[in-house]
Design a protein around this motif. Structure first.
Motif, mmCIF file in Angstrom:
data_model
loop_
_atom_site.group_PDB
_atom_site.id
_atom_site.type_symbol
_atom_site.label_atom_id
_atom_site.label_comp_id
_atom_site.label_asym_id
_atom_site.label_seq_id
_atom_site.Cartn_x
_atom_site.Cartn_y
_atom_site.Cartn_z
ATOM 1 N N ILE A 117 71.261 -49.323 -23.182
ATOM 2 C CA ILE A 117 72.178 -49.269 -22.044
ATOM 3 C C ILE A 117 72.489 -50.809 -21.394
ATOM 4 N N GLY A 118 71.393 -51.712 -21.307
ATOM 5 C CA GLY A 118 71.297 -52.831 -20.829
ATOM 6 C C GLY A 118 72.338 -54.394 -21.462
ATOM 7 N N HIS A 119 73.035 -53.644 -22.783
ATOM 8 C CA HIS A 119 74.353 -54.321 -23.078
ATOM 9 C C HIS A 119 75.649 -53.979 -22.662
ATOM 10 N N LEU A 120 75.561 -53.039 -21.818
ATOM 11 C CA LEU A 120 76.732 -52.786 -21.217
ATOM 12 C C LEU A 120 76.839 -53.044 -19.361
ATOM 13 N N THR A 121 77.787 -53.733 -19.000
ATOM 14 C CA THR A 121 78.397 -53.681 -17.820
ATOM 15 C C THR A 121 77.322 -52.473 -17.333
ATOM 16 N N LYS A 122 77.958 -52.431 -15.736
ATOM 17 C CA LYS A 122 77.421 -50.907 -14.897
ATOM 18 C C LYS A 122 78.891 -50.109 -14.945
ATOM 19 N N PRO A 123 80.208 -50.700 -14.809
ATOM 20 C CA PRO A 123 80.462 -49.917 -14.837
ATOM 21 C C PRO A 123 81.007 -49.434 -16.321
ATOM 22 N N GLY A 124 80.645 -50.238 -17.063
ATOM 23 C CA GLY A 124 80.734 -49.950 -18.677
ATOM 24 C C GLY A 124 79.559 -48.311 -19.397
ATOM 25 N N PHE A 125 78.336 -48.721 -18.273
ATOM 26 C CA PHE A 125 77.356 -48.269 -18.691
ATOM 27 C C PHE A 125 77.817 -46.089 -17.531
ATOM 28 N N GLU A 126 78.167 -46.551 -16.812
ATOM 29 C CA GLU A 126 79.526 -45.775 -15.857
ATOM 30 C C GLU A 126 79.837 -44.876 -17.241
ATOM 31 N N LYS A 127 80.938 -44.990 -17.667
ATOM 32 C CA LYS A 127 81.696 -44.543 -18.505
ATOM 33 C C LYS A 127 80.689 -44.404 -19.666
ATOM 34 N N ALA A 128 79.948 -44.506 -19.745
ATOM 35 C CA ALA A 128 79.271 -43.991 -21.524
ATOM 36 C C ALA A 128 78.798 -42.802 -20.713
ATOM 37 N N ILE A 129 77.667 -43.207 -19.657
ATOM 38 C CA ILE A 129 77.252 -41.542 -19.333
ATOM 39 C C ILE A 129 78.057 -40.765 -19.197
ATOM 40 N N ARG A 130 79.820 -41.085 -18.719
ATOM 41 C CA ARG A 130 80.691 -39.719 -19.074
ATOM 42 C C ARG A 130 80.660 -38.961 -20.361
ATOM 43 N N ASN A 131 80.599 -40.314 -21.130
ATOM 44 C CA ASN A 131 81.070 -39.548 -22.252
ATOM 45 C C ASN A 131 79.681 -39.020 -23.390
ATOM 46 N N ILE A 132 78.541 -39.398 -22.722
ATOM 47 C CA ILE A 132 77.576 -38.451 -23.375
ATOM 48 C C ILE A 132 77.408 -36.973 -22.888
ATOM 49 N N HIS A 133 77.950 -37.056 -21.565
ATOM 50 C CA HIS A 133 77.743 -35.411 -20.138
ATOM 51 C C HIS A 133 79.169 -35.148 -21.342
ATOM 52 N N LYS A 134 79.749 -35.594 -22.046
ATOM 53 C CA LYS A 134 81.092 -34.794 -22.653
ATOM 54 C C LYS A 134 80.374 -34.140 -24.630
ATOM 55 N N ASN A 135 79.133 -34.598 -24.301
ATOM 56 C CA ASN A 135 78.092 -34.659 -25.657
ATOM 57 C C ASN A 135 77.597 -34.038 -26.298
ATOM 58 N N LEU A 136 77.117 -33.237 -24.597
ATOM 59 C CA LEU A 136 75.858 -32.291 -24.741
ATOM 60 C C LEU A 136 76.566 -31.287 -23.682
ATOM 61 N N LYS A 137 75.555 -29.901 -24.770
ATOM 62 C CA LYS A 137 75.992 -28.120 -24.033
ATOM 63 C C LYS A 137 75.687 -28.304 -22.553
ATOM 64 N N THR A 138 75.694 -27.597 -22.497
ATOM 65 C CA THR A 138 75.823 -27.233 -21.304
ATOM 66 C C THR A 138 74.378 -26.880 -20.716
ATOM 67 N N GLY A 139 73.133 -28.027 -19.957
ATOM 68 C CA GLY A 139 71.671 -28.032 -19.553
ATOM 69 C C GLY A 139 71.580 -28.446 -21.161
ATOM 70 N N GLY A 140 71.997 -29.270 -20.954
ATOM 71 C CA GLY A 140 71.452 -30.830 -21.990
ATOM 72 C C GLY A 140 71.602 -31.832 -21.661
ATOM 73 N N ILE A 141 70.398 -32.580 -22.630
ATOM 74 C CA ILE A 141 69.441 -33.608 -22.155
ATOM 75 C C ILE A 141 69.972 -35.253 -22.396
ATOM 76 N N TYR A 142 69.767 -36.102 -21.737
ATOM 77 C CA TYR A 142 69.681 -37.822 -21.898
ATOM 78 C C TYR A 142 68.277 -38.419 -22.009
ATOM 79 N N ILE A 143 68.033 -38.450 -23.058
ATOM 80 C CA ILE A 143 66.733 -39.357 -22.664
ATOM 81 C C ILE A 143 67.587 -40.885 -23.107
ATOM 82 N N PHE A 144 66.984 -42.000 -22.398
ATOM 83 C CA PHE A 144 67.281 -43.315 -22.406
ATOM 84 C C PHE A 144 65.802 -44.575 -21.894
ATOM 85 N N ASP A 145 66.411 -46.002 -21.612
ATOM 86 C CA ASP A 145 65.151 -46.368 -21.318
ATOM 87 C C ASP A 145 65.630 -47.828 -21.213
#
Length: 258
Positions: A117-145
């Protein structure tokens, strides 16, 4: 990533054949085992690795009986991953795409590992978070470092300097890197020099500069909450207890809000 303003390491761009030599080390197995234990703890079965590179986490999890899909921005790195899957006779899907926009399906978990995620700008990471939300089932988890800004002391930055030499088939790869930190902007800037020598031939020299966007744990918490997640826990990348101003690489486990 994509048309990022932060740049990308050389092995993502011009030298994908040396990606593993530069990024996969003795501690990779331990890091993968930590991720697997966290997935097991949350009873995960299906996983989307949105920044899979050559497939380190994908292959590890596949061999531990997870249903895993790999995705990455680099077609060259995906070619390496697919070739390995063929050689190891593993039925694994790899998809080219950007973590900010790629829609694959709904998974129990999404992962983006090794400071991806460090390769993204802050707005880019927020966009990625929203997209990750769409790729998860309800109650799904997101793990990152990502590196922990509070732990990046001057001594740590000095210790980041490295000079390595590795052999890849008939080629010797010399790599040097040093870094600087802008704590106000949260930007870690790295300067790389690669010298690639095939057999006894004339060496090629490559120079590159790229940046990683670094965060405090509080910044990450606020960004995740804003975009539909809540933080379940934080760890060191090797599974140790997270210490706010000591843990260098923080591993965050977050959950998609119901």
């Amino acid at each position: 990533m994509g048309k990022t303003k932060l740049g990308l390491p050389l092995e993502y761009q011009k030298l994908p054949e040396y990606f593993d030599a530069h990024n996969i080390g003795e501690d990779t197995e331990l890091k993968n085992s930590v991720i697997e234990r966290l997935l097991k703890k949350h009873q995960i079965k299906t996983v989307l690795d949105l920044t899979c590179g050559t497939g380190s986490q994908v292959f590890y999890l596949k061999k531990h009986n997870y249903e895993v899909t790999g995705a990455d921005l680099s077609p060259q790195l995906l070619t390496i991953a697919r070739d390995r899957a063929t050689k190891e006779k593993l039925d694994t899907k790899f998809i080219a795409g950007d973590m900010r926009t790629l829609k694959v399906g709904e998974f129990d978990a999404v992962i983006t590992i090794f400071n991806a995620i460090g390769h993204l700008t802050k707005p880019g990471f927020e966009k990625a978070i929203r997209n990750i939300h769409k790729n998860l089932k309800t109650g799904g988890i997101y793990i990152f470092d990502i590196f922990n800004l509070k732990a990046l002391t001057d001594q740590v930055i000095e210790n980041f300097a490295m000079h390595t030499q590795k052999k890849v088939k008939d080629t010797t790869v010399h790599s040097m890197q040093c870094s600087t930190i802008d704590r106000i902007k949260g930007l870690l800037t790295s300067y790389d020099t690669y010298m690639i020598q095939k057999n006894a031939g004339k060496p090629e020299i490559f120079n590159n500069k790229f940046q990683l966007q670094i965060y405090t744990s509080q910044e990450l918490k606020e960004m995740l909450i804003k975009n539909g997640f809540r933080v379940l826990n934080r760890y060191g990348m090797n599974g140790e207890e997270f210490i706010e101003d000591k843990t260098l690489n923080m591993l965050t486990v977050s959950k998609k809000d119901d």
